[in-house]
Design a protein around this motif. Sequence first.
Motif, mmCIF file in Angstrom:
data_model
loop_
_atom_site.group_PDB
_atom_site.id
_atom_site.type_symbol
_atom_site.label_atom_id
_atom_site.label_comp_id
_atom_site.label_asym_id
_atom_site.label_seq_id
_atom_site.Cartn_x
_atom_site.Cartn_y
_atom_site.Cartn_z
ATOM 1 N N LEU A 75 0.801 -1.229 0.000
ATOM 2 C CA LEU A 75 0.000 0.000 0.000
ATOM 3 C C LEU A 75 0.836 1.283 0.000
ATOM 4 N N THR A 76 1.710 1.429 0.987
ATOM 5 C CA THR A 76 2.441 2.697 1.085
ATOM 6 C C THR A 76 3.367 2.868 -0.119
ATOM 7 N N PHE A 80 -4.175 8.116 8.525
ATOM 8 C CA PHE A 80 -3.345 7.009 9.025
ATOM 9 C C PHE A 80 -1.876 7.455 8.981
ATOM 10 N N SER A 137 0.976 6.232 8.334
ATOM 11 C CA SER A 137 1.820 5.907 7.185
ATOM 12 C C SER A 137 1.547 6.867 6.017
ATOM 13 N N ASP A 138 0.281 7.235 5.843
ATOM 14 C CA ASP A 138 -0.073 8.164 4.764
ATOM 15 C C ASP A 138 0.551 9.529 5.030
ATOM 16 N N TYR A 163 -9.631 5.609 8.807
ATOM 17 C CA TYR A 163 -9.309 4.403 9.591
ATOM 18 C C TYR A 163 -9.760 4.513 11.048
ATOM 19 N N ASP A 196 -6.715 6.932 -0.408
ATOM 20 C CA ASP A 196 -6.221 5.682 0.179
ATOM 21 C C ASP A 196 -7.458 4.899 0.606
ATOM 22 N N ALA A 248 -7.690 1.824 1.803
ATOM 23 C CA ALA A 248 -7.366 0.652 2.628
ATOM 24 C C ALA A 248 -8.600 0.163 3.389
ATOM 25 N N HIS A 249 -9.394 1.114 3.902
ATOM 26 C CA HIS A 249 -10.557 0.735 4.709
ATOM 27 C C HIS A 249 -11.850 0.738 3.901
ATOM 28 N N LYS A 297 -7.057 -6.475 4.585
ATOM 29 C CA LYS A 297 -8.162 -6.163 5.517
ATOM 30 C C LYS A 297 -9.427 -6.853 4.998
HETATM 31 C C1 LIG Z 1 -5.281 3.789 5.919
HETATM 32 C C2 LIG Z 1 -3.980 3.043 5.907
HETATM 33 N N1 LIG Z 1 -2.951 3.550 5.202
HETATM 34 C C3 LIG Z 1 -1.759 2.927 5.165
HETATM 35 C C4 LIG Z 1 -1.539 1.741 5.848
HETATM 36 C C5 LIG Z 1 -0.204 1.099 5.783
HETATM 37 O O1 LIG Z 1 -0.237 -0.036 5.022
HETATM 38 P P1 LIG Z 1 1.058 -0.823 4.504
HETATM 39 O O2 LIG Z 1 1.851 -1.207 5.700
HETATM 40 O O3 LIG Z 1 0.468 -2.033 3.841
HETATM 41 O O4 LIG Z 1 1.788 0.049 3.568
HETATM 42 C C6 LIG Z 1 -2.594 1.171 6.578
HETATM 43 C C7 LIG Z 1 -2.401 -0.088 7.325
HETATM 44 O O5 LIG Z 1 -3.206 -0.558 8.052
HETATM 45 C C8 LIG Z 1 -3.838 1.847 6.605
HETATM 46 O O6 LIG Z 1 -4.868 1.365 7.315
#
Ligand SMILES: Cc1ncc(COP(=O)(O)O)c(C=O)c1O
Length: 431
Positions: A116-117, A144, A146-147, A204, A229, A231-232, A255
């Motif tokens: 993802l990232t 999140f 990481s974003d 998230y 993003d 992811a959710h 997920k």
């Molecule tokens: C919204 C969101 N962005 C980024 C990530 C990071 O994901 P990854 O470690 O697969 O890059 C997550 C992980 O749970 C996430 O929920």
Amino acid sequence: MLKTEKHQTLSNYKLGLDFALGLDQNDELSHYRNQFHIPKDKHGNELIYLCGNSLGLQPKQTKSYINQELEDWANLGVEGHTEAKNPWLPYHEFLTESMAKVVGAKPVEVITMNTLTANLHFMMVSFYKPTPKRYKIVIEADAFPSDKYAVESQLRHHGFDDKEGLILWKAREGEELLRYEDLETIMEQHGHEIALLMIGGVNYYTGQFFDLKSITKIGHKYGCKVGFDCAHGAGNVELNLHDSGADFAVWCTYKYLNSGPGSIAGAFVHERYANDKTLNRFTGWWSHNKETRFNMRQEFDQLTGAEGWQLSNPPILSLAAIRASLDIFNEVGISKLNEKSKNLTGYFEFLLKQLGENTIRIITPSNPEERGCQLSIQVRDADKSLHKKLTESGVICDWREPDVIRCAPVPLYNSFQDVYEMVERLKEILN
Ligand SMILES: Cc1ncc(COP(=O)(O)O)c(C=O)c1O
């Protein structure tokens, strides 16, 4: 309000185990639970697993999908690239249609690749093209981490200050949910300086499902690129990525798409860029025209569509896992899942509300159109020990600092009884 009459309104739900069992009996998707491994406690009792927002459960058929590739590898070695039952060279193509359906995109717009990232960075290589006057990035204040780290590092990479260059779309004092009018104010004041809006499709933390189309419209109105993003969102809500008009989106598959820890991720690039060779991008041999890829010494020839954003030959075992899960999604269809999801989460909300608004606060929107299956719950005066007690009682959900318990009843494998039991155990702990 609920979208169709098929969905229960909160007042249609009733208390008691019998009501939950009745809902399960009338649930035409209930048998899909048997297609998943449900984790058990040390006495062999099934846990109440409400953590699909973090890591989805394993479909029983995943093992055979992966075993097929292990066997072909054992028997064929390198020949498996072309001779395996599911040849590895085009393997990612076997996923394209189902993945496109899940996120509401055209096949040419999606690719399963990387993580993802990493995908977020690759998309920003193409869609974050800052200039000295227009370089800022908008994200949710509680995006999140990481974003946030990813966009901050992009700002620094391009020589900008990562604080000054980042605009946070914040909730108002005393609120958790984000308001569109506040995003509009940001755009009115700073639109001319903003290069990119990068928003979580479903937040998230709060579980708020954003209106991707409206956000894209406002971003484009001010000349910005817009990415999400998801992811959710992927496998949880109807994203309709193509119709949203977004420039790009990224998501993970571990997920709601049940592909296993750290598994391969997805990316969407809108059709209007399918043949665009002017965008910046990082490339590798897998971005090269498939017909001539193995001629090796040729000039680079860009692949059409989202596939052209691949770099490397993909991990087949991980693709096999996501394929096993996508085949289930394909069979059920995201709109049927969504229908059950609204009912299941609506029932969950109804039961939680019985505990009293002084005890429990649900910060996720109450409008089913503005959320997926997750409810984020604040319990009065609770700290992390409450989450520990829930876990000890056999309820698997997660805790997010500072004070939120996230619970996600997943329509593919959670039952109405799961939701009922969860609230009963919570009630016992609170008493
Ligand atoms: C919204 C969101 N962005 C980024 C990530 C990071 O994901 P990854 O470690 O697969 O890059 C997550 C992980 O749970 C996430 O929920």
